[in-house]
Design a protein around this motif. Structure first.
Motif, PDB file in Angstrom:
ATOM      1  N   SER A 338      50.952  26.160  55.057  1.00 32.34           N
ATOM      2  CA  SER A 338      49.670  25.542  54.745  1.00 32.34           C
ATOM      3  C   SER A 338      49.021  26.285  53.583  1.00 32.34           C
ATOM      4  CB  SER A 338      48.744  25.540  55.961  1.00 32.34           C
ATOM      5  OG  SER A 338      48.527  26.867  56.426  1.00 32.34           O
ATOM      6  N   VAL A 339      48.129  25.594  52.865  1.00 36.23           N
ATOM      7  CA  VAL A 339      47.538  26.113  51.633  1.00 36.23           C
ATOM      8  C   VAL A 339      46.024  26.125  51.754  1.00 36.23           C
ATOM      9  CG1 VAL A 339      47.265  25.721  49.158  1.00 36.23           C
ATOM     10  CG2 VAL A 339      49.469  25.287  50.253  1.00 36.23           C
ATOM     11  N   ARG A 340      45.381  27.226  51.312  1.00 35.09           N
ATOM     12  CA  ARG A 340      43.930  27.316  51.211  1.00 35.09           C
ATOM     13  C   ARG A 340      43.571  27.980  49.886  1.00 35.09           C
ATOM     14  NH1 ARG A 340      44.386  30.112  55.812  1.00 35.09           N
ATOM     15  NH2 ARG A 340      43.237  31.859  54.896  1.00 35.09           N
ATOM     16  N   TRP A 341      42.457  27.563  49.300  1.00 40.20           N
ATOM     17  CA  TRP A 341      41.955  28.153  48.066  1.00 40.20           C
ATOM     18  C   TRP A 341      40.642  28.871  48.333  1.00 40.20           C
ATOM     19  CZ3 TRP A 341      44.552  28.108  43.467  1.00 40.20           C
ATOM     20  CH2 TRP A 341      45.610  27.195  43.325  1.00 40.20           C
ATOM     21  N   LEU A 342      40.421  29.942  47.586  1.00 40.27           N
ATOM     22  CA  LEU A 342      39.137  30.638  47.617  1.00 40.27           C
ATOM     23  C   LEU A 342      38.704  30.878  46.175  1.00 40.27           C
ATOM     24  CD1 LEU A 342      36.917  32.033  49.276  1.00 40.27           C
ATOM     25  CD2 LEU A 342      38.211  34.150  49.082  1.00 40.27           C
ATOM     26  N   ASP A 343      37.570  30.302  45.806  1.00 45.47           N
ATOM     27  CA  ASP A 343      37.063  30.408  44.438  1.00 45.47           C
ATOM     28  C   ASP A 343      35.773  31.218  44.427  1.00 45.47           C
ATOM     29  OD1 ASP A 343      39.033  28.691  43.134  1.00 45.47           O
ATOM     30  OD2 ASP A 343      38.115  27.073  44.289  1.00 45.47           O
ATOM     31  N   CYS A 344      35.733  32.228  43.579  1.00 47.40           N
ATOM     32  CA  CYS A 344      34.540  33.065  43.435  1.00 47.40           C
ATOM     33  C   CYS A 344      33.724  32.591  42.233  1.00 47.40           C
ATOM     34  CB  CYS A 344      34.921  34.531  43.235  1.00 47.40           C
ATOM     35  SG  CYS A 344      35.959  35.206  44.544  1.00 47.40           S
ATOM     36  N   ALA A 345      32.418  32.778  42.312  1.00 48.36           N
ATOM     37  CA  ALA A 345      31.548  32.374  41.214  1.00 48.36           C
ATOM     38  C   ALA A 345      31.742  33.268  39.998  1.00 48.36           C
ATOM     39  CB  ALA A 345      30.089  32.394  41.662  1.00 48.36           C
ATOM     40  N   GLU A 346      32.141  34.520  40.223  1.00 46.86           N
ATOM     41  CA  GLU A 346      32.361  35.440  39.120  1.00 46.86           C
ATOM     42  C   GLU A 346      33.561  36.319  39.447  1.00 46.86           C
ATOM     43  OE1 GLU A 346      29.517  39.011  39.242  1.00 46.86           O
ATOM     44  OE2 GLU A 346      28.330  37.359  40.053  1.00 46.86           O
ATOM     45  N   PRO A 347      34.202  36.889  38.429  1.00 47.44           N
ATOM     46  CA  PRO A 347      35.422  37.670  38.674  1.00 47.44           C
ATOM     47  C   PRO A 347      35.169  38.898  39.535  1.00 47.44           C
ATOM     48  CG  PRO A 347      35.214  37.091  36.352  1.00 47.44           C
ATOM     49  CD  PRO A 347      33.906  36.754  36.999  1.00 47.44           C
ATOM     50  N   ILE A 348      36.139  39.214  40.379  1.00 51.10           N
ATOM     51  CA  ILE A 348      36.149  40.464  41.134  1.00 51.10           C
ATOM     52  C   ILE A 348      37.259  41.313  40.528  1.00 51.10           C
ATOM     53  CG2 ILE A 348      36.389  41.531  43.407  1.00 51.10           C
ATOM     54  CD1 ILE A 348      35.526  38.936  44.657  1.00 51.10           C
ATOM     55  N   LYS A 349      36.869  42.175  39.585  1.00 52.18           N
ATOM     56  CA  LYS A 349      37.848  42.928  38.820  1.00 52.18           C
ATOM     57  C   LYS A 349      37.475  44.400  38.773  1.00 52.18           C
ATOM     58  CE  LYS A 349      39.292  39.141  35.771  1.00 52.18           C
ATOM     59  NZ  LYS A 349      39.502  38.730  34.365  1.00 52.18           N
ATOM     60  N   ASN A 350      38.449  45.214  38.343  1.00 52.91           N
ATOM     61  CA  ASN A 350      38.172  46.634  38.154  1.00 52.91           C
ATOM     62  C   ASN A 350      37.948  46.912  36.666  1.00 52.91           C
ATOM     63  OD1 ASN A 350      40.699  46.688  36.963  1.00 52.91           O
ATOM     64  ND2 ASN A 350      41.714  47.525  38.761  1.00 52.91           N
ATOM     65  N   HIS A 351      37.943  48.179  36.304  1.00 50.48           N
ATOM     66  CA  HIS A 351      37.533  48.532  34.940  1.00 50.48           C
ATOM     67  C   HIS A 351      38.531  48.100  33.878  1.00 50.48           C
ATOM     68  CE1 HIS A 351      40.201  51.853  36.088  1.00 50.48           C
ATOM     69  NE2 HIS A 351      40.416  52.013  34.820  1.00 50.48           N
ATOM     70  N   ILE A 352      39.788  47.856  34.253  1.00 52.33           N
ATOM     71  CA  ILE A 352      40.770  47.424  33.256  1.00 52.33           C
ATOM     72  C   ILE A 352      40.931  45.911  33.243  1.00 52.33           C
ATOM     73  CG2 ILE A 352      42.026  49.590  33.320  1.00 52.33           C
ATOM     74  CD1 ILE A 352      44.085  48.317  35.117  1.00 52.33           C
ATOM     75  N   GLY A 353      40.044  45.218  33.973  1.00 46.05           N
ATOM     76  CA  GLY A 353      40.035  43.768  33.911  1.00 46.05           C
ATOM     77  C   GLY A 353      41.014  43.078  34.831  1.00 46.05           C
ATOM     78  N   CYS A 354      41.618  43.801  35.785  1.00 47.64           N
ATOM     79  CA  CYS A 354      42.580  43.208  36.708  1.00 47.64           C
ATOM     80  C   CYS A 354      41.900  42.908  38.045  1.00 47.64           C
ATOM     81  CB  CYS A 354      43.760  44.145  36.934  1.00 47.64           C
ATOM     82  SG  CYS A 354      44.727  44.462  35.444  1.00 47.64           S
ATOM     83  N   PRO A 355      42.324  41.862  38.738  1.00 52.24           N
ATOM     84  CA  PRO A 355      41.741  41.565  40.055  1.00 52.24           C
ATOM     85  C   PRO A 355      41.891  42.743  41.004  1.00 52.24           C
ATOM     86  CG  PRO A 355      43.064  39.726  39.273  1.00 52.24           C
ATOM     87  CD  PRO A 355      43.307  40.851  38.324  1.00 52.24           C
ATOM     88  N   CYS A 356      40.895  42.931  41.853  1.00 52.19           N
ATOM     89  CA  CYS A 356      40.888  44.070  42.758  1.00 52.19           C
ATOM     90  C   CYS A 356      41.691  43.773  44.015  1.00 52.19           C
ATOM     91  CB  CYS A 356      39.459  44.442  43.143  1.00 52.19           C
ATOM     92  SG  CYS A 356      38.442  44.926  41.737  1.00 52.19           S
ATOM     93  N   TYR A 357      42.260  44.805  44.570  1.00 51.66           N
ATOM     94  CA  TYR A 357      43.060  44.698  45.777  1.00 51.66           C
ATOM     95  C   TYR A 357      42.189  44.333  46.966  1.00 51.66           C
ATOM     96  CZ  TYR A 357      46.038  46.152  49.663  1.00 51.66           C
ATOM     97  OH  TYR A 357      46.764  46.191  50.824  1.00 51.66           O
ATOM     98  N   GLY A 358      42.627  43.363  47.762  1.00 48.52           N
ATOM     99  CA  GLY A 358      41.875  42.941  48.933  1.00 48.52           C
ATOM    100  C   GLY A 358      42.346  43.632  50.193  1.00 48.52           C
ATOM    101  N   ILE A 359      41.424  44.086  51.022  1.00 52.76           N
ATOM    102  CA  ILE A 359      41.750  44.698  52.296  1.00 52.76           C
ATOM    103  C   ILE A 359      41.607  43.628  53.377  1.00 52.76           C
ATOM    104  CG2 ILE A 359      41.166  46.493  53.970  1.00 52.76           C
ATOM    105  CD1 ILE A 359      42.325  47.518  51.346  1.00 52.76           C
ATOM    106  N   PRO A 360      42.697  43.215  54.014  1.00 54.04           N
ATOM    107  CA  PRO A 360      42.618  42.154  55.033  1.00 54.04           C
ATOM    108  C   PRO A 360      42.090  42.698  56.354  1.00 54.04           C
ATOM    109  CG  PRO A 360      44.884  42.890  54.788  1.00 54.04           C
ATOM    110  CD  PRO A 360      44.082  43.650  53.769  1.00 54.04           C
ATOM    111  N   LEU A 361      40.882  42.298  56.717  1.00 47.76           N
ATOM    112  CA  LEU A 361      40.298  42.716  57.992  1.00 47.76           C
ATOM    113  C   LEU A 361      40.479  41.652  59.072  1.00 47.76           C
ATOM    114  CD1 LEU A 361      37.037  44.494  56.809  1.00 47.76           C
ATOM    115  CD2 LEU A 361      39.226  45.486  57.412  1.00 47.76           C
ATOM    116  N   ALA A 362      40.897  40.468  58.688  1.00 47.89           N
ATOM    117  CA  ALA A 362      41.168  39.371  59.610  1.00 47.89           C
ATOM    118  C   ALA A 362      42.015  38.367  58.845  1.00 47.89           C
ATOM    119  CB  ALA A 362      39.867  38.725  60.109  1.00 47.89           C
TER     120      ALA A 362
END
Length: 469
Positions: A338-362
């Motif tokens: 199954s497929v789900r999308w999650l869209d953020c209003a603004e980027p979640i990035k670190n100082h070098i412009g790469c997406p940040c690692y997500g910690i799965p709590l659930a």
């Protein structure tokens, strides 16, 4: 849901006769209706009348609420009493709104430990990290349930690049490419395997270590180390490793690999089932994956993380724009993705412009450290909501406070300088009960399970950081 009424004429006056349709239905039909209601609707229904309160407070319906709360937390258990539903709903609610029941700060055990603070992790209520033990590096494990600390060193004194802890096994990855394994329940000696490539991803399920190598051009094999027989095998190849994932069902001794070509429109999935007993192909199929009118290419994918919950595996694909995340859930029971999308209003990035690692709590809730905003982004894939909460530094995190109070370089503005320091200094980790951040001064631990609020040895309450000028 409302009570229906009929209007009749009695002595020339209207008389309303109410019929409680829900109250008259068999419980089996009411349960089917409840499947379409959320927790708020159920609570409101309990207030309609005494009959509705009796119906919507029954154990059968409460268990539906409980199962949803458990599913949110990745718990697939039927042994939990319905009386505990409040605890689990509160647990899930706290994750969604960044409301831990307890926060503590844990300093490093010795002054040299901070040098390897980026090698820290958490598994099954145990914190593990690299420390200096005498003249050598060692793996330290802190059991938060018992408060017991244990230190594990390599007999050969090899330098450690990273460590990983499963429910039973401790793994040390040395800088020369050797994987050391030890059964910490039996305290047996070290076993080792030499893998020719760097490790990109690994998982452990009931005595089997699965490794996807990195630093390879083109197809990549899957390496499987059976810890019971001490045999290492190579199974198949991923043609598109950066956007593919696997599911291991230890109960059936089956490995399911999903090799996905994202450049095809729609993406093309090559799914293969392997038996781990005979290392043979059981079944395979090819099908297109519907992305609901959207498009992803292999070059769009920055990171992929996957984790297994019982009979399900969820793969989190972070795209390079920093705003978009794609979740793929493979259900082994129905053999479906199954497929789900999650869209953020603004980027979640670190100082070098790469997406940040997500910690799965659930299964649906991820915490990400967003250095651009200086806070914790709580991503709820079930509701497509992303909320950023301020991150409160502990006053003892002297290193970070010192760097933040230093004047930024003339060519940089303060916002960029702050995001650079914060993204470099803080390393997030955790699971569904605990979220943590490690810095050179120590670790913050946030506890979310109301039934698991331990007294951590040498830990102190979180102290608010003063505002810096």
């Amino acid at each position: 849901m409302e009570e229906l009424c009929a209007i009749t004429l009695v002595a020339g006056q209207e008389k309303r006769v109410y019929y409680d349709i829900i109250g008259a239905l068999p419980l089996e039909l009411v349960l089917q209706i409840v499947e379409f209601l959320d927790e708020v609707d159920i609570v409101r229904s309990q207030r309609v009348s005494k009959r509705w309160c009796e119906i919507f407070s029954s154990n059968a319906i409460i268990r539906i609420i409980l199962s949803r709360a458990l599913a949110t937390l990745g718990i697939e258990s039927t042994d939990v009493a319905a009386a505990n539903v409040t605890t689990y709903i509160r647990w899930a609610h706290n994750l969604q709104f960044d409301l831990p029941v307890k926060k503590v700060f844990l300093p490093w055990p010795n002054p040299l430990a901070f040098r390897r603070y980026r090698s820290v992790g958490y598994n099954s209520r145990r914190l593990y990290y690299v420390i200096h033990h005498g003249t050598e590096e060692a793996a330290a494990i802190l059991d938060l349930e018992t408060g017991k600390r244990s230190i594990w060193t390599d007999d050969a004194g090899r330098a450690i690049d990273h460590i990983y802890l499963s429910d039973r096994y401790l793994f040390m990855l040395t800088v020369d490419g050797v994987i050391l394994e030890r059964d910490i329940q039996t305290s047996s000696g070290w076993r080792e395997k030499l893998f020719p490539r760097a490790i990109k991803r690994l998982t452990v399920e009931k005595g089997k270590l699965i490794i996807l190598p990195g630093s390879l051009d083109g197809p990549r094999p899957l390496w499987i180390w059976d810890l019971h027989t001490d045999q290492a095998k190579t199974i198949g190849f991923f043609q598109h490793p950066d956007g593919s994932f696997w599911h291991m069902d230890a109960d059936e001794s089956v490995l399911v690999t999903c090799d996905i070509n994202w450049d095809a429109d729609p993406p093309l999935v090559h799914q293969t089932k392997w038996t781990l007993a005979r290392w043979e192909v059981l079944d395979w199929k090819t099908f297109h994956l519907s992305l609901r009118g959207r498009r992803v290419s292999n070059n769009d994918i920055f990171k992929i993380h996957h984790r297994t919950y019982g009979r399900k595996t969820e793969a989190e694909l972070q795209l390079r724009d920093g705003c978009t995340t794609l979740y793929l859930t493979y259900d082994h029971v129905v053999d479906r993705i199954s497929v789900r999308w999650l869209d953020c209003a603004e980027p979640i990035k670190n100082h070098i412009g790469c997406p940040c690692y997500g910690i799965p709590l659930a299964p649906h809730i991820y915490y990400r450290w967003t250095s651009l905003r200086g806070g914790i982004a709580v991503c709820d894939a079930a509701t497509d909501m992303v909320t950023v909460h301020p991150y409160q530094l502990d006053s003892r995190e002297i290193y970070i406070r010192h760097r933040l109070s230093s004047p930024p370089p003339p060519s940089s503005d303060r916002d960029y300088f702050t995001s650079f320091i914060m993204s470099f200094c803080l390393v997030p980790f955790g699971d569904r009960e605990v979220f943590g951040t490690a810095s050179k001064d120590g670790m913050q631990l946030w506890f979310f399970n109301p039934d698991f609020v331990p007294d951590v040895p040498d830990a102190e309450p979180i102290l608010a950081m003063e505002e810096s000028g």
